[in-house]
Design a protein around this motif. Structure first.
Motif, PDB file in Angstrom:
ATOM      1  N   VAL A   1       8.007  -8.384  -7.842  1.00 18.32           N
ATOM      2  CA  VAL A   1       8.329  -6.318  -8.300  1.00 18.32           C
ATOM      3  C   VAL A   1       7.315  -5.957  -8.075  1.00 18.32           C
ATOM      4  N   ILE A   2       6.223  -6.484  -8.264  1.00 14.42           N
ATOM      5  CA  ILE A   2       4.401  -5.748  -8.459  1.00 14.42           C
ATOM      6  C   ILE A   2       4.113  -5.992  -7.021  1.00 14.42           C
ATOM      7  N   GLU A   3       4.762  -6.814  -6.498  1.00 14.55           N
ATOM      8  CA  GLU A   3       4.299  -7.059  -5.154  1.00 14.55           C
ATOM      9  C   GLU A   3       4.840  -6.117  -3.948  1.00 14.55           C
ATOM     10  N   GLN A   4       5.722  -5.729  -4.563  1.00 17.68           N
ATOM     11  CA  GLN A   4       6.721  -4.583  -3.103  1.00 17.68           C
ATOM     12  C   GLN A   4       6.026  -3.680  -3.629  1.00 17.68           C
ATOM     13  N   VAL A   5       5.719  -3.158  -4.914  1.00 15.45           N
ATOM     14  CA  VAL A   5       5.240  -1.654  -5.469  1.00 15.45           C
ATOM     15  C   VAL A   5       3.842  -1.450  -4.737  1.00 15.45           C
ATOM     16  N   VAL A   6       2.890  -2.797  -4.851  1.00 18.56           N
ATOM     17  CA  VAL A   6       1.985  -2.338  -4.173  1.00 18.56           C
ATOM     18  C   VAL A   6       1.951  -2.263  -2.830  1.00 18.56           C
ATOM     19  N   THR A   7       2.437  -3.086  -1.988  1.00 21.84           N
ATOM     20  CA  THR A   7       2.468  -2.933  -0.901  1.00 21.84           C
ATOM     21  C   THR A   7       3.503  -1.467   0.236  1.00 21.84           C
ATOM     22  N   GLU A   8       4.029  -1.278  -1.029  1.00 18.78           N
ATOM     23  CA  GLU A   8       4.457   0.433  -0.327  1.00 18.78           C
ATOM     24  C   GLU A   8       3.954   1.806  -1.072  1.00 18.78           C
ATOM     25  N   ARG A   9       3.228   1.430  -2.577  1.00 24.46           N
ATOM     26  CA  ARG A   9       2.321   2.593  -2.607  1.00 24.46           C
ATOM     27  C   ARG A   9       0.933   2.619  -1.882  1.00 24.46           C
ATOM     28  N   TYR A  10       0.674   1.085  -1.705  1.00 25.93           N
ATOM     29  CA  TYR A  10      -0.319   1.537  -1.421  1.00 25.93           C
ATOM     30  C   TYR A  10      -0.591   0.724   0.351  1.00 25.93           C
ATOM     31  N   HIS A  11       0.284   1.121   1.145  1.00 27.11           N
ATOM     32  CA  HIS A  11       0.685   0.424   2.427  1.00 27.11           C
ATOM     33  C   HIS A  11      -0.478   0.476   3.163  1.00 27.11           C
ATOM     34  N   LYS A  12      -1.252   1.556   3.345  1.00 24.88           N
ATOM     35  CA  LYS A  12      -2.271   1.486   4.171  1.00 24.88           C
ATOM     36  C   LYS A  12      -3.581   0.387   3.407  1.00 24.88           C
ATOM     37  N   SER A  13      -3.787   0.448   2.527  1.00 26.99           N
ATOM     38  CA  SER A  13      -4.954  -0.203   1.871  1.00 26.99           C
ATOM     39  C   SER A  13      -4.299  -1.857   1.808  1.00 26.99           C
ATOM     40  N   TYR A  14      -3.089  -2.113   1.885  1.00 26.49           N
ATOM     41  CA  TYR A  14      -2.466  -3.391   2.026  1.00 26.49           C
ATOM     42  C   TYR A  14      -2.558  -4.007   3.694  1.00 26.49           C
ATOM     43  N   LEU A  15      -2.404  -3.076   4.785  1.00 23.89           N
ATOM     44  CA  LEU A  15      -2.817  -2.975   5.854  1.00 23.89           C
ATOM     45  C   LEU A  15      -3.813  -3.846   6.238  1.00 23.89           C
ATOM     46  N   CYS A  16      -4.767  -2.743   5.530  1.00 30.13           N
ATOM     47  CA  CYS A  16      -6.271  -3.415   5.738  1.00 30.13           C
ATOM     48  C   CYS A  16      -6.659  -5.067   4.939  1.00 30.13           C
ATOM     49  N   VAL A  17      -6.156  -5.616   3.557  1.00 33.42           N
ATOM     50  CA  VAL A  17      -6.031  -6.414   3.483  1.00 33.42           C
ATOM     51  C   VAL A  17      -5.862  -7.708   4.343  1.00 33.42           C
ATOM     52  N   LYS A  18      -4.049  -7.526   4.876  1.00 33.63           N
ATOM     53  CA  LYS A  18      -3.711  -8.300   5.766  1.00 33.63           C
ATOM     54  C   LYS A  18      -4.786  -8.335   6.881  1.00 33.63           C
TER      55      LYS A  18
END
Length: 276
Positions: free
Chosen positions: A227-244
């Motif tokens: 649940v937290i993973e889905q919220v974080v990846t959607e809300r902080y999408h650009k930061s998530y792409l950077c981490v990927k």
């Protein structure tokens, strides 16, 4: 304690009460002595306990080959370091730093130039250890008549980082390189320069240090919450792409898979520092 081996007039080996080999240092402590004789305790200046028999033997071999002035210099550097570094410093620092300074002096004599590519990052991320390195270089140049550059301060700092973390030197260097690469990816991805003086930046740099240590040391957190993973990846999408992108780099460069828990934590940290 009895003398187990005489390395030179000032350094001998013995056994402690647990039958572990120790190195005993003191002016004239081995002069005129023989194996099996009692050690004069009033002459003992320093006792060193290496982690294993192999390390103790390496230490003995090194001490028999180098001038006493270098080892005394290392002893003073370590003593000074303990005023800045409050964590436990492993005894192996005496071995690695003695070897390093002796080699650095030989390099200077042969006029071989040295540049440490991690200088800037060590200076920025490991301020206490770098300060120890700076003071050590001043002391070395004064006592040995050398002219070692500031790059040596970073190299000496690496040995203290290594002795504090309990890693071997290649692992410590890999951690420093991963920190360097992670920060470069973040700055390039967002087109920003990370500030260094604010409390937020200090907190973020500290986080990146421990992130790199966990990744290289194989101690990544593994907790997962979909649940937290889905919220974080959607809300902080650009930061998530950077981490990927960071995770892809780590997999390619170190063949290490970054856990989803570490990815989420790093995403949140990057979001804070880039939006703060």
């Amino acid at each position: 304690m009895e003398i187990l081996k005489i390395i030179n007039n000032n350094i001998i080996s013995s056994l402690d009460h647990k039958n572990r080999e120790i190195i005993v240092m003191g002016r004239g402590i081995g002069f005129g002595k023989k194996v099996g004789m009692r050690i004069e305790e009033d002459k003992i200046e320093k006792i060193f306990r290496m982690e294993g028999k192999g390390e103790a033997q390496r230490f003995e071999d090194l001490l028999s080959e180098i001038p006493l002035e270098i080892f005394e210099l290392v002893t003073e550097i370590v003593k000074n370091a303990k005023t800045y570094i409050k964590d436990k410093i492993q005894e192996s620092i005496y071995l690695t730093l003695t070897d390093h300074i002796n080699f650095a002096r030989e390099r200077q004599r042969e006029n071989i130039q040295f540049h440490n590519p991690l200088l800037y990052d060590i200076k920025r991320l490991y301020k206490k250890e770098y300060r120890v390195g700076e003071e050590a270089v001043l002391l070395i140049n004064e006592r040995l008549g050398t002219d070692m550059p500031k790059d040596e301060a970073a190299s000496i700092a690496l040995h203290f980082i290594n002795a504090r973390l309990g890693n071997d030197l290649p692992e410590t260097i890999n951690i420093a390189k991963l920190i360097q690469s992670t920060l470069k990816i973040i700055q390039y991805f967002f087109g920003i320069e990370l500030e260094e003086d604010s409390p937020e930046a200090e907190h973020f740099l500290t986080y990146i240090k421990y992130f790199a240590q966990r990744v290289i040391g194989g101690e990544m957190t593994q907790a997962q919450d979909e649940v937290i993973e889905q919220v974080v990846t959607e809300r902080y999408h650009k930061s998530y792409l950077c981490v990927k992108r960071i995770a892809d780099f780590i997999k390619k460069e170190y063949e290490i898979e970054v856990s989803s828990s570490e990815i989420l934590d790093l995403t949140i940290q990057i979001e804070r520092i880039t939006k703060g």
